[in-house]
Design an enzyme around this catalytic site. Structure first.
Site, PDB file in Angstrom:
ATOM      1  N   THR A  18       0.811  -1.228   0.000  1.00  0.00           N
ATOM      2  CA  THR A  18       0.000   0.000   0.000  1.00  0.00           C
ATOM      3  C   THR A  18       0.838   1.269   0.000  1.00  0.00           C
ATOM      4  O   THR A  18       0.473   2.253  -0.636  1.00  0.00           O
ATOM      5  CB  THR A  18      -0.922   0.010   1.252  1.00  0.00           C
ATOM      6  OG1 THR A  18      -1.798  -1.102   1.153  1.00  0.00           O
ATOM      7  CG2 THR A  18      -1.739   1.270   1.353  1.00  0.00           C
ATOM      8  N   CYS A 284      -4.936 -18.943  19.856  1.00  0.00           N
ATOM      9  CA  CYS A 284      -5.023 -17.700  20.636  1.00  0.00           C
ATOM     10  C   CYS A 284      -3.933 -16.738  20.189  1.00  0.00           C
ATOM     11  O   CYS A 284      -2.843 -17.157  19.818  1.00  0.00           O
ATOM     12  CB  CYS A 284      -4.821 -17.971  22.130  1.00  0.00           C
ATOM     13  SG  CYS A 284      -6.083 -19.003  22.843  1.00  0.00           S
TER      14      CYS A 284
HETATM   15  N1  ASP Z   1      -2.752  -5.573   0.254  1.00  0.00           N
HETATM   16  C1  ASP Z   1      -1.680  -4.724   0.724  1.00  0.00           C
HETATM   17  C2  ASP Z   1      -0.399  -5.541   0.723  1.00  0.00           C
HETATM   18  O1  ASP Z   1      -0.197  -6.325   1.605  1.00  0.00           O
HETATM   19  C3  ASP Z   1      -1.980  -4.216   2.085  1.00  0.00           C
HETATM   20  C4  ASP Z   1      -0.960  -3.277   2.664  1.00  0.00           C
HETATM   21  O2  ASP Z   1       0.103  -3.051   2.168  1.00  0.00           O
HETATM   22  O3  ASP Z   1      -1.253  -2.720   3.748  1.00  0.00           O
HETATM   23  O4  ASP Z   1       0.385  -5.411  -0.192  1.00  0.00           O
END
Ligand code: ASP
Length: 347
Positions: A18, A284
């Site tokens: 992201t 858990c």
């Molecule tokens: N789908 C993205 C990834 O893991 C999520 C992220 O980067 O927060 O590449």
């Protein structure tokens, strides 16, 4: 900071995630984009007086696509550049970050420099992004040295928002919060507030400095078997007989408990007798396996299943990949699962 006036040399390995994504104008879904876009959005990096170089995955990926070949690529980039850099920052998607961190902790044997993995929940181009702060803090941690000029962090760690976690102890806890990671069974390596406050007692120190050795082979003949109330004998036996499987991480209830029915223990015992290594890990998020606490746990231990103690699922599965990748016989895999190789489990 560095005891000499030489600038810290940091290598950024951008894999995707992201942090570097932009919105597809047609579908509006986020998709990985290139490093120049990312770094252009963090002009403050230039305020750090570091020499920074970068390597980019081509193409950058969503971390859901990560597999052991990508871990090998990251490890190879670190190995080939190990002597030229003081520290490494890996930019990575959050979804499988804990798996990559765990895998690298096993693959990078004798590591004595920082490998800091980070990413973000919001893309770097967004106004409220957490990516800018995460990247800058990760760079500062990768450059940090102690009073004797040695790297403060000498292991694989995940930096996210307010904490630095040991890589093979961390788990993604939230798909929404900026503090997305946590070690449920190990203290944080550092707290990030106005300053970066290291927890020196929790940090790994290399006792003897040996040359870095990378173990590239990761055996994918392993799987999770997650128990649920109502699991049937057919389902259980089917999974235990999955072709090509050498090791299973059995995700059990509470302190390592499983159904006590004889069809269950018989099926598990038969799998162990066929040479499958089965590691008992709790479902858990906090605490670990204590096989002797309940009859149900003791019965399972009696089948030859090994206790995973307080290891995370991510560390358990990647440790099995690493041990089978070494070409070890099941008895030796079992022996090494029963001890801590790089701080991944409390014995
Ligand atoms: N789908 C993205 C990834 O893991 C999520 C992220 O980067 O927060 O590449």
């Amino acid at each position: 900071m560095a005891s000499t006036d030489r600038k810290p040399h940091i290598l950024i390995i951008y894999t995707g995630g992201t942090i570097g994504m932009i919105e597809n104008p047609v579908t509006r879904a986020l998709q990985p984009f290139d490093f120049n876009h990312l770094i252009d959005n963090v002009p403050k990096v230039k305020m750090l007086d570091y020499t920074i170089e970068h390597i980019q995955f081509d193409p950058p990926i969503d971390s859901s696509d990560m597999d052991p070949h990508h871990w090998m690529d990251i490890a190879r980039n670190i190995e080939e550049n190990f002597d030229r850099f003081d520290g490494f920052v890996v930019l990575h998607g959050t979804d499988t970050m804990a798996y990559t961190a765990s895998a690298l902790s096993f693959m990078l044997e004798n590591l004595h420099k920082p490998v800091i993995i980070t990413g973000s929940q919001l893309p770097i181009g967004e106004v409220r992004t957490d990516g800018e702060e995460n990247l800058i803090t990760a760079l500062q941690i990768a450059a940090d040295t102690d009073a004797s000029g040695l790297p403060t962090v000498q292991e694989v760690a995940i930096l996210f928002e307010n904490y630095l976690w040991r890589g093979n102890r961390a788990t993604k806890m939230s798909a929404d919060n900026f503090n997305a990671f946590k070690s449920n069974n190990y203290p944080s390596l550092a707290k990030i507030g106005l300053g970066i406050h290291f927890n020196y007692d929790a940090l790994m120190r290399a006792q003897v400095k040996r040359p870095l050795k990378v173990q590239y082979a990761m055996d994918t003949g392993v799987m999770f078997l997650d128990l649920n109330p109502g699991i049937t004998e057919t389902t259980l036996r089917h999974q235990l007989s999955t072709p090509g499987i050498k090791g299973i991480v059995l995700k059990t209830f509470g302190s390592g408990n499983a159904p006590t029915a004889s069809w269950f223990t018989d099926a598990v015992r038969e799998a162990v007798e066929r040479g499958i290594v089965i590691l008992n890990v709790t479902q858990c998020v906090n605490g670990g396996v204590h096989s002797k606490r309940y009859d149900s746990g003791e019965r399972l231990a009696g089948t030859g299943v090994i206790s995973g103690h307080d290891i995370t699922s991510e560390a358990a599965i990647t440790k099995m990949m690493y041990l089978f990748g070494l070409g070890l016989a099941p008895a030796d895999v079992r022996r090494y699962l029963n001890c801590s190789l790089c701080g991944e489990v409390t014995m």
